[in-house]
Scaffold this active site. Structure first.
Site, PDB file in Angstrom:
ATOM      1  N   CYS A 127       3.050 -12.957 -46.735  1.00 27.22           N
ATOM      2  CA  CYS A 127       2.081 -11.836 -46.729  1.00 27.22           C
ATOM      3  C   CYS A 127       2.689 -10.499 -47.145  1.00 27.22           C
ATOM      4  CB  CYS A 127       1.410 -11.726 -45.360  1.00 27.22           C
ATOM      5  SG  CYS A 127       2.559 -11.697 -43.995  1.00 27.22           S
ATOM      6  N   HIS A 220       0.379  -4.263 -43.705  1.00 30.52           N
ATOM      7  CA  HIS A 220       1.830  -4.147 -43.849  1.00 30.52           C
ATOM      8  C   HIS A 220       2.125  -2.990 -44.810  1.00 30.52           C
ATOM      9  CE1 HIS A 220       2.047  -7.708 -41.591  1.00 30.52           C
ATOM     10  NE2 HIS A 220       2.395  -8.604 -42.501  1.00 30.52           N
TER      11      HIS A 220
HETATM   12  P1  NAP Z   1      -2.670 -18.127 -34.897  1.00 34.23           P
HETATM   13  O1  NAP Z   1      -3.568 -16.956 -34.622  1.00 34.23           O
HETATM   14  O2  NAP Z   1      -1.623 -18.452 -33.905  1.00 34.23           O
HETATM   15  O3  NAP Z   1      -3.610 -19.432 -35.147  1.00 34.23           O
HETATM   16  C1  NAP Z   1      -3.071 -20.729 -35.206  1.00 34.23           C
HETATM   17  C2  NAP Z   1      -4.190 -21.764 -35.371  1.00 34.23           C
HETATM   18  O4  NAP Z   1      -3.590 -23.059 -35.375  1.00 34.23           O
HETATM   19  C3  NAP Z   1      -5.247 -21.764 -34.236  1.00 34.23           C
HETATM   20  O5  NAP Z   1      -6.510 -22.048 -34.770  1.00 34.23           O
HETATM   21  C4  NAP Z   1      -4.791 -22.929 -33.359  1.00 34.23           C
HETATM   22  O6  NAP Z   1      -5.839 -23.535 -32.628  1.00 34.23           O
HETATM   23  C5  NAP Z   1      -4.298 -23.885 -34.432  1.00 34.23           C
HETATM   24  N1  NAP Z   1      -3.409 -24.908 -33.875  1.00 34.23           N
HETATM   25  C6  NAP Z   1      -2.332 -24.748 -33.071  1.00 34.23           C
HETATM   26  N2  NAP Z   1      -1.793 -25.946 -32.758  1.00 34.23           N
HETATM   27  C7  NAP Z   1      -2.557 -26.895 -33.353  1.00 34.23           C
HETATM   28  C8  NAP Z   1      -2.525 -28.319 -33.404  1.00 34.23           C
HETATM   29  N3  NAP Z   1      -1.583 -29.011 -32.776  1.00 34.23           N
HETATM   30  N4  NAP Z   1      -3.460 -28.949 -34.138  1.00 34.23           N
HETATM   31  C9  NAP Z   1      -4.430 -28.267 -34.794  1.00 34.23           C
HETATM   32  N5  NAP Z   1      -4.517 -26.914 -34.793  1.00 34.23           N
HETATM   33  C10 NAP Z   1      -3.586 -26.238 -34.085  1.00 34.23           C
HETATM   34  O7  NAP Z   1      -1.902 -17.942 -36.299  1.00 34.23           O
HETATM   35  P2  NAP Z   1      -2.330 -17.132 -37.630  1.00 34.23           P
HETATM   36  O8  NAP Z   1      -1.794 -15.757 -37.586  1.00 34.23           O
HETATM   37  O9  NAP Z   1      -3.773 -17.333 -37.862  1.00 34.23           O
HETATM   38  O10 NAP Z   1      -1.464 -17.890 -38.713  1.00 34.23           O
HETATM   39  C11 NAP Z   1      -1.815 -19.151 -39.265  1.00 34.23           C
HETATM   40  C12 NAP Z   1      -0.873 -19.473 -40.419  1.00 34.23           C
HETATM   41  O11 NAP Z   1      -1.029 -18.464 -41.421  1.00 34.23           O
HETATM   42  C13 NAP Z   1       0.606 -19.477 -40.037  1.00 34.23           C
HETATM   43  O12 NAP Z   1       1.257 -20.495 -40.755  1.00 34.23           O
HETATM   44  C14 NAP Z   1       1.090 -18.105 -40.476  1.00 34.23           C
HETATM   45  O13 NAP Z   1       2.464 -18.120 -40.792  1.00 34.23           O
HETATM   46  C15 NAP Z   1       0.247 -17.897 -41.732  1.00 34.23           C
HETATM   47  N6  NAP Z   1       0.015 -16.494 -42.092  1.00 34.23           N
HETATM   48  C16 NAP Z   1      -0.420 -15.586 -41.180  1.00 34.23           C
HETATM   49  C17 NAP Z   1      -0.635 -14.266 -41.574  1.00 34.23           C
HETATM   50  C18 NAP Z   1      -1.116 -13.190 -40.637  1.00 34.23           C
HETATM   51  O14 NAP Z   1      -1.164 -12.026 -41.056  1.00 34.23           O
HETATM   52  N7  NAP Z   1      -1.456 -13.523 -39.391  1.00 34.23           N
HETATM   53  C19 NAP Z   1      -0.402 -13.892 -42.897  1.00 34.23           C
HETATM   54  C20 NAP Z   1       0.027 -14.856 -43.818  1.00 34.23           C
HETATM   55  C21 NAP Z   1       0.225 -16.142 -43.389  1.00 34.23           C
HETATM   56  P3  NAP Z   1      -6.166 -23.184 -31.080  1.00 34.23           P
HETATM   57  O15 NAP Z   1      -6.870 -21.856 -31.080  1.00 34.23           O
HETATM   58  O16 NAP Z   1      -7.061 -24.293 -30.680  1.00 34.23           O
HETATM   59  O17 NAP Z   1      -4.883 -23.155 -30.333  1.00 34.23           O
END
Ligand code: NAP
Length: 328
Positions: A127, A220
């Protein structure tokens, strides 16, 4: 009956998953037909399972949808994935091996299953690299980059939900984000590299990144210094940013901002509080261009981490796949 393409969201309840839901609500080509998350959410109505953290309301129809098990059976062909990185490495290939087209926010090494299943994974870059590359691409094209140094101030939403504990981040700056500097350096060179048929030849400039987590909700910010091969005047650099367009603009993709990079003239901008929503969060804003006594020029870059850096970039990837005939 809608004639939109049905899509699924893996990790729909998380910070990026919620952005997918928000950005897909009125999408002209895609419609959310399936969503999955962890065992915690499975079987519950999305509106109850998601700790909704966005300023717009959960779309009515999606709020009532039941969260499915995170398995390819019953999932649509096109899947947007926003899974925790550790799970993504295992789960996304399983969906692709079952024939799905996975448009992801996580990294992936190889796609050995591709020929057999027809499924594949398309991933977003890091990102912070996305915003930086949008500001660097016009400079590299017109003047040639020689050296780039970038120092980031990254929002807490970049760490997912609940993310960084308030006791760690309030009134504080954390000068470390695991693997972020390595990713920024490697991916920036890759994104500004060239395809030679066998793979990517990385850009030939040198690049150094330093990454910090700060108490900002979204966006960011990056302080950047560059040395360029060709001498350029400030007005030429600003014109290069403001006039930059690429394939998404040419193809008029629905999520492509008309102007992907905008230079802000005010001496104290861009600021995340005021500028992060430019171009519906898809435009990178740049400001404070001035001479640098170590390299040639320095400036500030701002980009929305969960839109331009995640869900919006993935949506744009899916739109490009459709425009190029990959979605059938
Ligand atoms: P997050 O808020 O922690 O969300 C994680 C998601 O994964 C939730 O829906 C969670 O479901 C699900 N999950 C966790 N364990 C699981 C399992 N065993 N099986 C199926 N689903 C599962 O994270 P995020 O910030 O959205 O990030 C998601 C991805 O995008 C990551 O790889 C991160 O590196 C990438 N990313 C994030 C950003 C950012 O700005 N946040 C930017 C670029 C890339 P539950 O709610 O049911 O636990």
């Amino acid at each position: 009956m809608s004639n939109k393409i049905p899509v699924g969201i893996l990790g729909a309840t998380g910070i990026v998953g919620q952005r997918f839901v928000q950005m897909l609500e009125h999408h002209p080509w895609f419609e959310v037909a399936w969503m999955a998350a962890s065992d915690r959410s499975e079987g519950r109505a999305y509106g109850e399972a998601a700790r909704w953290r966005l300023k717009t309301a959960i779309p009515d129809r999606v709020g009532k949808m039941v969260v499915s098990p995170a398995k390819p059976e019953g999932a649509p062909k096109v899947i947007f994935a926003a899974l925790d990185a550790s799970i993504a490495a295992e789960m996304e290939p399983a969906f692709a091996a079952a024939g799905c087209i996975v448009v992801s926010n996580s990294s992936i090494e190889t796609q050995a299953w591709r020929k057999k299943s027809g499924g594949f994974v398309v991933t977003n870059p890091n990102c912070s690299a996305i915003g930086l590359v949008l500001a660097l691409a016009p400079l590299d094209q017109q003047f040639g980059l020689e050296t780039v140094m970038a120092v980031t101030m990254q929002a807490v939403s970049g760490a997912g939900y609940p993310g960084v504990a308030s006791l760690d981040i309030l009134g504080n700056v954390i000068p470390y984000i695991a693997k972020e500097e390595e990713k920024m350096e490697e991916e920036t060179l890759k994104l500004l590299g060239k395809l030679n048929g066998a793979g990517i030849v990385p850009g030939s400039f040198t690049m150094s990144a330093q990454c910090n987590r700060v108490a900002v909700e979204d966006g960011h910010t990056e302080s950047v210094s560059v040395k360029m091969k060709k001498k350029a005047k400030s007005e030429e650099i600003i014109a290069a940013w403001n006039s930059y367009t690429a394939e998404p603009q040419k193809l008029k993709l629905p999520s492509a901002p008309a102007q992907p990079v905008v230079y802000l003239e005010a001496s104290d901008r861009p600021q995340p509080r005021f500028d992060v929503e430019h171009g519906a969060g898809m435009t990178t804003t740049v400001g404070r261009l001035r001479p640098c006594k170590v390299l040639d020029w320095k400036f500030t870059v701002l980009s929305h981490n969960t839109i331009r850096g995640a869900a919006g970039a993935a949506l744009l990837n899916a739109e490009l796949l459709k425009a190029q005939g990959y979605l059938g």
